[in-house]
Design a protein around this motif. Structure first.
Motif, PDB file in Angstrom:
ATOM      1  N   THR A 310      -7.162  43.150 -18.451  1.00 13.53           N
ATOM      2  CA  THR A 310      -7.957  42.131 -17.782  1.00 13.53           C
ATOM      3  C   THR A 310      -7.417  41.800 -16.389  1.00 13.53           C
ATOM      4  OG1 THR A 310      -6.665  40.383 -18.871  1.00 13.53           O
ATOM      5  CG2 THR A 310      -8.768  40.982 -19.883  1.00 13.53           C
ATOM      6  N   ALA A 311      -8.320  41.331 -15.540  1.00 18.78           N
ATOM      7  CA  ALA A 311      -7.980  40.739 -14.244  1.00 18.78           C
ATOM      8  C   ALA A 311      -9.192  39.917 -13.830  1.00 18.78           C
ATOM      9  CB  ALA A 311      -7.680  41.809 -13.192  1.00 18.78           C
ATOM     10  N   HIS A 312      -8.973  38.838 -13.101  1.00 19.07           N
ATOM     11  CA  HIS A 312     -10.127  38.045 -12.655  1.00 19.07           C
ATOM     12  C   HIS A 312     -10.561  38.492 -11.270  1.00 19.07           C
ATOM     13  CE1 HIS A 312      -8.359  35.068  -9.718  1.00 19.07           C
ATOM     14  NE2 HIS A 312      -7.239  35.277 -10.391  1.00 19.07           N
ATOM     15  N   TRP A 313     -11.879  38.701 -11.132  1.00 17.46           N
ATOM     16  CA  TRP A 313     -12.421  39.187  -9.867  1.00 17.46           C
ATOM     17  C   TRP A 313     -12.737  38.049  -8.891  1.00 17.46           C
ATOM     18  CZ3 TRP A 313     -16.858  36.832  -8.737  1.00 17.46           C
ATOM     19  CH2 TRP A 313     -17.744  36.477  -9.769  1.00 17.46           C
ATOM     20  N   ASP A 314     -12.838  36.820  -9.393  1.00 16.48           N
ATOM     21  CA  ASP A 314     -13.347  35.724  -8.568  1.00 16.48           C
ATOM     22  C   ASP A 314     -12.271  35.092  -7.694  1.00 16.48           C
ATOM     23  OD1 ASP A 314     -12.628  32.707 -10.098  1.00 16.48           O
ATOM     24  OD2 ASP A 314     -12.173  34.585 -11.107  1.00 16.48           O
ATOM     25  N   HIS A 315     -12.727  34.424  -6.642  1.00 18.82           N
ATOM     26  CA  HIS A 315     -11.875  33.506  -5.892  1.00 18.82           C
ATOM     27  C   HIS A 315     -12.702  32.264  -5.543  1.00 18.82           C
ATOM     28  CE1 HIS A 315      -8.101  32.422  -4.225  1.00 18.82           C
ATOM     29  NE2 HIS A 315      -8.538  32.317  -2.996  1.00 18.82           N
ATOM     30  N   LEU A 316     -12.443  31.614  -4.443  1.00 16.58           N
ATOM     31  CA  LEU A 316     -12.986  30.282  -4.186  1.00 16.58           C
ATOM     32  C   LEU A 316     -14.215  30.260  -3.289  1.00 16.58           C
ATOM     33  CD1 LEU A 316      -9.584  28.403  -3.671  1.00 16.58           C
ATOM     34  CD2 LEU A 316     -10.906  28.672  -5.780  1.00 16.58           C
ATOM     35  N   GLY A 317     -14.673  31.426  -2.851  1.00 19.95           N
ATOM     36  CA  GLY A 317     -15.896  31.467  -2.068  1.00 19.95           C
ATOM     37  C   GLY A 317     -15.721  30.929  -0.660  1.00 19.95           C
ATOM     38  N   VAL A 318     -16.747  30.242  -0.182  1.00 19.01           N
ATOM     39  CA  VAL A 318     -16.741  29.634   1.147  1.00 19.01           C
ATOM     40  C   VAL A 318     -16.525  28.132   0.985  1.00 19.01           C
ATOM     41  CG1 VAL A 318     -18.077  29.215   3.250  1.00 19.01           C
ATOM     42  CG2 VAL A 318     -18.279  31.408   2.041  1.00 19.01           C
ATOM     43  N   GLY A 319     -15.606  27.575   1.768  1.00 18.28           N
ATOM     44  CA  GLY A 319     -15.280  26.165   1.579  1.00 18.28           C
ATOM     45  C   GLY A 319     -14.787  25.491   2.837  1.00 18.28           C
ATOM     46  N   ARG A 320     -13.979  24.480   2.635  1.00 13.75           N
ATOM     47  CA  ARG A 320     -13.447  23.664   3.712  1.00 13.75           C
ATOM     48  C   ARG A 320     -12.708  24.537   4.733  1.00 13.75           C
ATOM     49  NH1 ARG A 320     -11.154  18.228   3.573  1.00 13.75           N
ATOM     50  NH2 ARG A 320      -9.467  18.017   5.089  1.00 13.75           N
ATOM     51  N   ALA A 321     -12.975  24.304   6.016  1.00 14.94           N
ATOM     52  CA  ALA A 321     -12.337  25.088   7.061  1.00 14.94           C
ATOM     53  C   ALA A 321     -10.854  24.759   7.177  1.00 14.94           C
ATOM     54  CB  ALA A 321     -13.022  24.838   8.400  1.00 14.94           C
ATOM     55  N   VAL A 322     -10.051  25.789   7.290  1.00 20.51           N
ATOM     56  CA  VAL A 322      -8.619  25.651   7.556  1.00 20.51           C
ATOM     57  C   VAL A 322      -8.307  26.544   8.755  1.00 20.51           C
ATOM     58  CG1 VAL A 322      -6.277  25.913   6.672  1.00 20.51           C
ATOM     59  CG2 VAL A 322      -8.127  25.234   5.123  1.00 20.51           C
ATOM     60  N   VAL A 323      -7.846  25.942   9.829  1.00 15.97           N
ATOM     61  CA  VAL A 323      -7.596  26.655  11.083  1.00 15.97           C
ATOM     62  C   VAL A 323      -8.845  27.451  11.485  1.00 15.97           C
ATOM     63  CG1 VAL A 323      -5.874  27.971  12.384  1.00 15.97           C
ATOM     64  CG2 VAL A 323      -5.218  26.892  10.235  1.00 15.97           C
ATOM     65  N   GLY A 324      -9.995  26.832  11.310  1.00 10.25           N
ATOM     66  CA  GLY A 324     -11.244  27.435  11.748  1.00 10.25           C
ATOM     67  C   GLY A 324     -11.831  28.490  10.833  1.00 10.25           C
ATOM     68  N   ASP A 325     -11.217  28.748   9.704  1.00 14.67           N
ATOM     69  CA  ASP A 325     -11.684  29.794   8.780  1.00 14.67           C
ATOM     70  C   ASP A 325     -12.213  29.140   7.516  1.00 14.67           C
ATOM     71  OD1 ASP A 325     -12.161  32.089   7.365  1.00 14.67           O
ATOM     72  OD2 ASP A 325     -10.145  32.919   7.584  1.00 14.67           O
ATOM     73  N   THR A 326     -13.398  29.532   7.071  1.00 12.86           N
ATOM     74  CA  THR A 326     -14.011  28.933   5.874  1.00 12.86           C
ATOM     75  C   THR A 326     -14.107  29.891   4.690  1.00 12.86           C
ATOM     76  OG1 THR A 326     -16.237  29.540   6.643  1.00 12.86           O
ATOM     77  CG2 THR A 326     -15.405  27.351   7.275  1.00 12.86           C
ATOM     78  N   ILE A 327     -13.754  31.172   4.882  1.00 14.16           N
ATOM     79  CA  ILE A 327     -13.867  32.153   3.793  1.00 14.16           C
ATOM     80  C   ILE A 327     -12.530  32.282   3.086  1.00 14.16           C
ATOM     81  CG2 ILE A 327     -14.351  34.547   3.183  1.00 14.16           C
ATOM     82  CD1 ILE A 327     -16.236  34.691   5.549  1.00 14.16           C
ATOM     83  N   TYR A 328     -12.536  31.951   1.805  1.00 14.44           N
ATOM     84  CA  TYR A 328     -11.327  32.028   0.987  1.00 14.44           C
ATOM     85  C   TYR A 328     -11.275  33.424   0.353  1.00 14.44           C
ATOM     86  CZ  TYR A 328     -10.692  26.986   1.586  1.00 14.44           C
ATOM     87  OH  TYR A 328     -10.479  25.741   2.119  1.00 14.44           O
ATOM     88  N   ASN A 329     -10.737  34.378   1.120  1.00 15.17           N
ATOM     89  CA  ASN A 329     -10.863  35.799   0.771  1.00 15.17           C
ATOM     90  C   ASN A 329     -10.175  36.190  -0.520  1.00 15.17           C
ATOM     91  OD1 ASN A 329     -10.686  35.394   3.893  1.00 15.17           O
ATOM     92  ND2 ASN A 329     -11.918  37.238   3.621  1.00 15.17           N
ATOM     93  N   GLY A 330      -9.079  35.525  -0.886  1.00 18.16           N
ATOM     94  CA  GLY A 330      -8.398  35.851  -2.136  1.00 18.16           C
ATOM     95  C   GLY A 330      -7.880  37.274  -2.179  1.00 18.16           C
ATOM     96  N   ALA A 331      -7.160  37.673  -1.153  1.00 21.39           N
ATOM     97  CA  ALA A 331      -6.639  39.046  -1.112  1.00 21.39           C
ATOM     98  C   ALA A 331      -5.574  39.259  -2.182  1.00 21.39           C
ATOM     99  CB  ALA A 331      -6.084  39.346   0.274  1.00 21.39           C
ATOM    100  N   ALA A 332      -4.538  38.415  -2.160  1.00 18.74           N
ATOM    101  CA  ALA A 332      -3.527  38.511  -3.206  1.00 18.74           C
ATOM    102  C   ALA A 332      -4.069  37.985  -4.525  1.00 18.74           C
ATOM    103  CB  ALA A 332      -2.258  37.748  -2.800  1.00 18.74           C
ATOM    104  N   ASP A 333      -4.872  36.937  -4.438  1.00 18.62           N
ATOM    105  CA  ASP A 333      -5.384  36.222  -5.618  1.00 18.62           C
ATOM    106  C   ASP A 333      -6.900  36.326  -5.672  1.00 18.62           C
ATOM    107  OD1 ASP A 333      -5.575  34.522  -7.781  1.00 18.62           O
ATOM    108  OD2 ASP A 333      -5.188  32.697  -6.645  1.00 18.62           O
ATOM    109  N   ASN A 334      -7.548  37.336  -6.292  1.00 19.68           N
ATOM    110  CA  ASN A 334      -6.851  38.319  -7.089  1.00 19.68           C
ATOM    111  C   ASN A 334      -7.470  39.685  -6.833  1.00 19.68           C
ATOM    112  OD1 ASN A 334      -5.086  39.370  -9.110  1.00 19.68           O
ATOM    113  ND2 ASN A 334      -6.680  39.158 -10.636  1.00 19.68           N
ATOM    114  N   ALA A 335      -7.719  39.982  -5.551  1.00 21.84           N
ATOM    115  CA  ALA A 335      -8.148  41.346  -5.226  1.00 21.84           C
ATOM    116  C   ALA A 335      -7.093  42.345  -5.675  1.00 21.84           C
ATOM    117  CB  ALA A 335      -8.400  41.477  -3.729  1.00 21.84           C
ATOM    118  N   THR A 336      -5.820  41.939  -5.640  1.00 20.83           N
ATOM    119  CA  THR A 336      -4.748  42.854  -6.036  1.00 20.83           C
ATOM    120  C   THR A 336      -4.850  43.243  -7.507  1.00 20.83           C
ATOM    121  OG1 THR A 336      -3.276  40.957  -6.451  1.00 20.83           O
ATOM    122  CG2 THR A 336      -3.137  42.029  -4.283  1.00 20.83           C
ATOM    123  N   GLY A 337      -4.970  42.243  -8.376  1.00 26.41           N
ATOM    124  CA  GLY A 337      -5.047  42.538  -9.814  1.00 26.41           C
ATOM    125  C   GLY A 337      -6.307  43.298 -10.175  1.00 26.41           C
TER     126      GLY A 337
END
Length: 541
Positions: A310-337
């Motif tokens: 098993t591994a989870h494919w999801d992350h947090l989607g689009v949300g609150r801007a942080v340093v001008g970025d709103t896409i929570y890409n989830g590269a380590a968490d959990n594109a890796t798994g």
């Protein structure tokens, strides 16, 4: 094709298992890197459940499963298992006040000072009830601990801390390792069982193990509610600043309250105020799904049983801007798994000869919303739980190079542990204790859903020792990630990532799974373990 077959009773796993006939095909770090890059790209919009990003993500995983030769075992001959979710979003206009007769109300700012969601799945919840401090909110009779002792909290608002009483004794709340009693999910479950109207957890970095920004979002997802089960009008968090404001009228600080909660003999305490809340909520159905494929085993009798990856494919989607970025890409968490899961599926399907038992590869949804996809699977398994040999899970593997140690928290609680140690020795890996056991990591990823249902289950991750790196390199990298990028838009693919360790971890996992797939008997939990009764109930003795 269906994998829903009748249960059969099996003996406990033998200490040793037959060696596989041949080594599996080589794992490709380049393919894993490419999959991570795609899954973490802006195009997938943070892989939020129920979004266009989900469609692109799950279609990609299913296509890779098909290309590898896995057979679909989802609904209607597809690779998809529908998971009925409800999106529950608290309005930023939600209000919360602490009130007392003759005193000015204390207002808390939504999102910045309090956050959370309603669990009733209704569009408006209002409450005005006495606030009671209940320590860590734990009822654990086996440890002689009851934070609710002598207090009826029905219809009241409970205020508490996450985590649990500190201990160096492995026989008392697991010693330094956190048990499930310490998890925020348990706090909400217990408060609901007690009939509380609402529950607020006072956040501190030390008790939670992550900053308040992680729990600040107001948008959540839930499995469709059973109307016959109790539910909180609001389940949420207070920032440490808000905690200080709430506790002050009772003459307490956050530090005082935490010290009291950690003390044996703690007694619940009314805070002398009512918490008055008005929570408008947007409620909508989400069409989400797990992705599942199977490689059938070679043994006519045993292929109805399976190992589960098993591994989870999801992350947090689009949300609150942080340093001008709103896409929570989830590269380590959990594109890796997820990328490693797909590569393991390719390798397993290419084996010749095939192991005796089958292997199911499952990419689950909504882990970030509370392990919901794996929880749904455990309630609606595609292979009966009594025929599921072992669950190996992969979650957030930082690409830091070739590991010389691994963390397999919970493996030592199962009869499969001798196989784990043998595989580690083969790959020249030291099995090291989980440095984050005190944060309850075992209860924070999808393997826990399977463990709770009785299946021997644990996550596989790299340890702190890396080939050619300093002794503190991994620790510093993990801390930097946790402080700066965890659950933030900054969790993106980095140019300095080193993917060379993935084939090592993957080969280690394949050897464990192949041994379980070829063993004479199924693994189980060790005598006395908390998950053993569920395993025995499933038919495995």
């Amino acid at each position: 094709m269906t994998f829903r077959l009748a249960l059969t009773c099996c003996a406990a796993l033998a200490v040793t298992a037959p060696a596989p006939a041949a080594d599996p095909p080589a794992l490709s770090a380049d393919r894993i890197k490419a999959d991570i890059a795609y899954l973490a790209s802006d195009r997938l919009e943070g892989r939020g459940p129920g979004t266009r990003g989900e469609e692109l993500t799950t279609d990609h995983i299913a296509a890779e499963f098909k290309k590898a030769g896995l057979k679909p075992i989802g609904a209607a001959g597809t690779y998809f298992q529908p998971v009925p979710l409800v999106r529950v979003a608290t309005s930023p206009k939600a209000t919360l006040q602490a009130t007392a007769p003759g005193k000015d109300p204390i207002a808390f700012q939504c999102e910045e000072e309090f956050s959370g969601t309603s669990h009733t799945q209704t569009e408006l919840e209002e409450f005005d009830a006495e606030a009671v401090f209940v320590g860590h909110g734990i009822t654990a009779p086996e440890f002689g601990w009851d934070d609710y002792k002598g207090t009826d909290v029905r219809g009241k608002v409970v205020v508490l801390f996450t985590n649990e009483p500190p201990s160096d004794d492995p026989q008392f709340f697991g010693g330094k390792a956190l048990t499930y009693y310490g998890r925020w999910t348990f706090k909400f479950e217990e408060a609901a069982r007690r009939g509380a109207k609402a529950c607020f957890i006072i956040h501190t970095n030390e008790t939670a193990g992550y900053p308040y920004s992680v729990v600040r979002p107001l948008d959540g997802a839930q499995l469709k509610r059973d109307p016959n089960t109790p539910a909180l009008a609001f389940a949420g968090w207070l920032s440490q600043k808000a905690g200080e404001k709430l506790l002050a009228p009772a003459g307490l600080t956050v530090g005082d309250a935490l010290k009291a909660a950690d003390t044996k003999g703690f007694k619940p305490r009314a805070l002398g105020v009512n918490l008055k809340g008005r929570v408008p909520t947007t409620v909508e159905k989400i069409h989400s799904k797990n992705v599942a494929g199977v490689v059938e085993g070679s043994d006519p009798a045993l292929k109805s049983e399976a190992v589960l990856f098993t591994a989870h494919w999801d992350h947090l989607g689009v949300g609150r801007a942080v340093v001008g970025d709103t896409i929570y890409n989830g590269a380590a968490d959990n594109a890796t798994g997820t990328a490693l899961l797909m590569e393991l599926a390719r390798a397993w399907a290419a084996q010749n000869p095939k192991p005796k038992r089958s292997a199911v590869f499952l990419a689950v949804t909504a882990e970030e919303k509370g392990l919901l996809g794996s929880k749904y699977y455990a309630q609606n398994p595609l292979v009966p739980l009594g025929k599921t040999a072992l669950n190996l899970n992969f979650d957030m593997i930082l690409p830091l190079g070739v590991p010389e140690s691994v963390v397999v928290t919970g493996a030592d609680r199962t009869t499969a542990f001798p196989v784990v140690k043998t595989a580690a020795a083969k790959h020249k890996l030291e099995v090291e204790p989980d440095p984050r056991a005190h944060l309850g990591v075992f209860y924070r990823s999808d393997h826990f859903s399977l463990a709770r249902a009785g299946v021997p289950a644990f996550s596989i991750g790299a340890g702190s020792k890396l080939k050619g790196k300093s002794a503190d390199f991994a620790k510093k990298a993990a801390q930097e990630f946790n402080d700066q990028r965890y659950h933030a838009p900054q969790d993106e693919v980095r140019p300095d990532w080193d993917y060379s360790g993935f084939p090592v971890l993957g080969g280690f996992a394949l050897d464990i799974a192949r041994a379980a797939a070829d063993a004479d008997t199924l693994p189980t939990w060790n005598p006395g373990d908390e998950f053993l009764p569920a395993r025995e109930k499933s038919g495995v003795k």
